[in-house]
Design a protein around this motif. Structure first.
Motif, PDB file in Angstrom:
ATOM      1  N   THR A 369       0.843  -1.199   0.000  1.00  0.00           N
ATOM      2  CA  THR A 369       0.000   0.000   0.000  1.00  0.00           C
ATOM      3  C   THR A 369       0.873   1.242   0.000  1.00  0.00           C
ATOM      4  OG1 THR A 369      -1.760  -1.121   1.218  1.00  0.00           O
ATOM      5  CG2 THR A 369      -1.759   1.286   1.283  1.00  0.00           C
ATOM      6  N   ARG A 373      -1.243   6.945   0.285  1.00  0.00           N
ATOM      7  CA  ARG A 373      -2.585   6.365   0.258  1.00  0.00           C
ATOM      8  C   ARG A 373      -3.011   5.915   1.652  1.00  0.00           C
ATOM      9  NH1 ARG A 373      -6.397   6.665  -3.762  1.00  0.00           N
ATOM     10  NH2 ARG A 373      -7.859   7.042  -2.073  1.00  0.00           N
ATOM     11  N   ASP A 377      -6.295   7.413   3.412  1.00  0.00           N
ATOM     12  CA  ASP A 377      -7.465   6.560   3.648  1.00  0.00           C
ATOM     13  C   ASP A 377      -7.768   6.354   5.127  1.00  0.00           C
ATOM     14  OD1 ASP A 377      -7.848   6.301   0.957  1.00  0.00           O
ATOM     15  OD2 ASP A 377      -7.070   4.261   0.803  1.00  0.00           O
ATOM     16  N   SER A 388     -12.511   2.404  -0.195  1.00  0.00           N
ATOM     17  CA  SER A 388     -11.228   1.830   0.198  1.00  0.00           C
ATOM     18  C   SER A 388     -11.355   0.545   1.005  1.00  0.00           C
ATOM     19  CB  SER A 388     -10.445   2.864   1.013  1.00  0.00           C
ATOM     20  OG  SER A 388     -11.222   3.306   2.109  1.00  0.00           O
ATOM     21  N   ALA A 422      -8.081  10.985  -4.269  1.00  0.00           N
ATOM     22  CA  ALA A 422      -6.714  10.492  -4.124  1.00  0.00           C
ATOM     23  C   ALA A 422      -5.874  11.509  -3.362  1.00  0.00           C
ATOM     24  CB  ALA A 422      -6.100  10.234  -5.507  1.00  0.00           C
TER      25      ALA A 422
END
Length: 464
Positions: A369, A373, A377, A388, A422
């Motif tokens: 990951t 991100r 998230d 997600s 994003a």
């Protein structure tokens, strides 16, 4: 952790002149053109220069007309340093100089230093110039690092100079520029190494006093050398942790690139690693991975040890060793503090917070990951849903969910930035795309858009 600049009156200074034999007066290069490409008005206002018109700006930061009351002539600073653990006494400001000093809105002594401003006595075989691409990359690095809470120099000005440069490691000829940085000092560990190597105890004492009184605003105590080392250890341990939590790899953590204030600067082959990849390197010439992502704390600690060695004539050994040995503990504490800050949660006790970080890193590594991100998230310790949810399944994520549950702070994700699709990132493919637009079409819109996107991130991170 993000310092917000405030308007201030221009307050010139020239305190650096109190330290003897620290630099050589030099003349700036004469450039065929002066095309203003970037000016940092946010930080210009903090040192009383925000009201300069573009013509005045270019006159000061492209032609280097002195700022009234500050240095009459630029100084190319002298220093030594370990470069990839090899001592080099033949370095110094080879394509830059200290242009001016002033006080900022907090009363701190600040420097305006250059990169690409011409040859100096320390240029050796270099042309003293900077590529435009190098200047653009430094703007991107400093803007992103500031938004992620890293204590960094600020890219203050970038002026294209109309010269064509030949470089061995990139397509040539390439466009040239001169960069001005705003920094909380340009005194490096290498400045102290030079004084120690020359057995110049007077210079060592003057550097120590300057750093304590002018840069740390501290009153020297019974052992100024150990006192300064302790402050540098605190700042650099935090710097190392800030790199890790930002996912940043400096690339060249030589002792001449470590500021005595713990402020990050001098961005050459930097990269943001997309993944939590311990062996990720930024410099193509770092064949041994000496400055790899997960080795940056080790590298910075080693550099600070060179400062301790340089101060031995001013202090007994034991206080220096005691100060140096605090680095691992301070680094661990900074990792906990900065991880929680970026995630938007309150820090818990050391054991609980450490367990949370370990499980997060393990999950990022095993699932591949991206770092940006993950923090996007999981902002506030609460997983963004539903888009997600499907990614964060399996035992490693179950462990993280269990560890983070007691830290949950949903209010940390209230800024509109956290509701986007994003995260803002700064990976090499995007950096190269921004440069390609400038290089092939003279299109600066991608750079401007990226700076605006980073500003949104900075605002989101500056909240409660």
């Amino acid at each position: 952790m993000i310092l917000t600049p405030q308007p201030a009156k221009f307050t010139p200074a020239r305190d650096i002149l109190d330290v003897p034999s620290l630099g050589d007066a030099v003349a700036p290069a004469t450039f065929p053109q002066h095309i203003l490409r970037y000016r940092n008005d946010r930080w210009a206002q903090s040192v009383g220069l925000g009201e300069l018109g573009d013509a005045e700006w270019v006159n000061h930061f492209g032609r280097f007309a002195p700022l009234a009351g500050s240095l009459e002539r630029p100084l190319a600073l002298r220093y030594h340093g370990h470069q990839f653990r090899v001592y080099n006494p033949d370095i110094g400001d080879g394509r830059g100089f200290l242009f001016a000093q002033m006080r900022d809105h907090l009363g701190r002594l600040m420097d305006l230093g250059t990169k690409g401003s011409g040859q100096t006595p320390y240029s050796r075989f270099g042309d003293g110039r900077l590529t435009l691409k190098g200047g653009v990359r430094e703007i991107l690095a400093t803007e992103m690092l500031e938004a992620l809470g890293v204590y960094t120099s600020r890219s203050f000005s970038l002026i294209e100079t109309g010269e064509a440069l030949e470089r061995n490691d990139e397509p040539s000829p390439t466009r040239a520029a001169v960069l001005v940085r705003l920094s909380h000092s340009h005194i490096r560990i290498g400045s102290f190494q030079r004084a120690a190597t020359l057995h110049d105890e007077g210079l060592l004492k003057a550097l120590t006093d300057y750093a304590l009184t002018k840069l740390y605003d501290a009153t020297p105590g019974e052992n100024p050398a150990a006192q300064l080392l302790g402050l540098v250890v605190e700042r650099t341990a935090d710097l190392a942790a800030s790199y890790m939590i930002a996912g940043f790899v400096h690339g060249v953590l030589n002792s001449d690139n470590i500021n005595i204030t713990g402020e990050s600067f001098d961005y050459g082959p930097w990269r943001f690693t997309p993944l939590w990849e311990p062996g990720f390197t930024a410099a193509y010439f770092d064949h041994q991975g000496l400055y790899a992502f997960a080795r940056q704390a080790e590298a910075i600690h080693w550099d600070v040890a060179q400062l301790a060695l340089s101060l031995r004539t001013l202090s007994e050994t034991e206080p220096l060793v005691d100060a140096l040995n605090r680095f691992p503990e301070l680094y661990a504490a900074a990792m906990r503090r900065r991880f929680c800050w970026r995630l938007g949660i309150a820090e818990g006790d050391a054991d609980t917070t450490s367990a949370l970080i370990e499980s997060a890193v393990r999950a990022m590594i095993e699932s591949k990951t991206p770092i940006d991100r993950f923090f996007f998230d999981w902002r506030g310790g609460v997983l963004r849903t539903p888009t997600s949810e499907q990614h964060y399944t399996g035992p490693v994520w179950a462990e993280l969910k269990g560890n983070v549950a007691s830290f949950a702070n949903p209010a940390a994700a209230s800024h509109i930035y956290w509701h986007g699709e994003a995260p803002c990132s700064m990976h090499i493919d995007e950096v190269e795309a921004i440069w390609a637009a400038i290089d092939t079409r003279d299109d600066w819109t991608m750079l401007e858009a990226k700076i605006a996107q980073i500003a949104d991130l900075r605002e989101a991170m500056s909240g409660p």
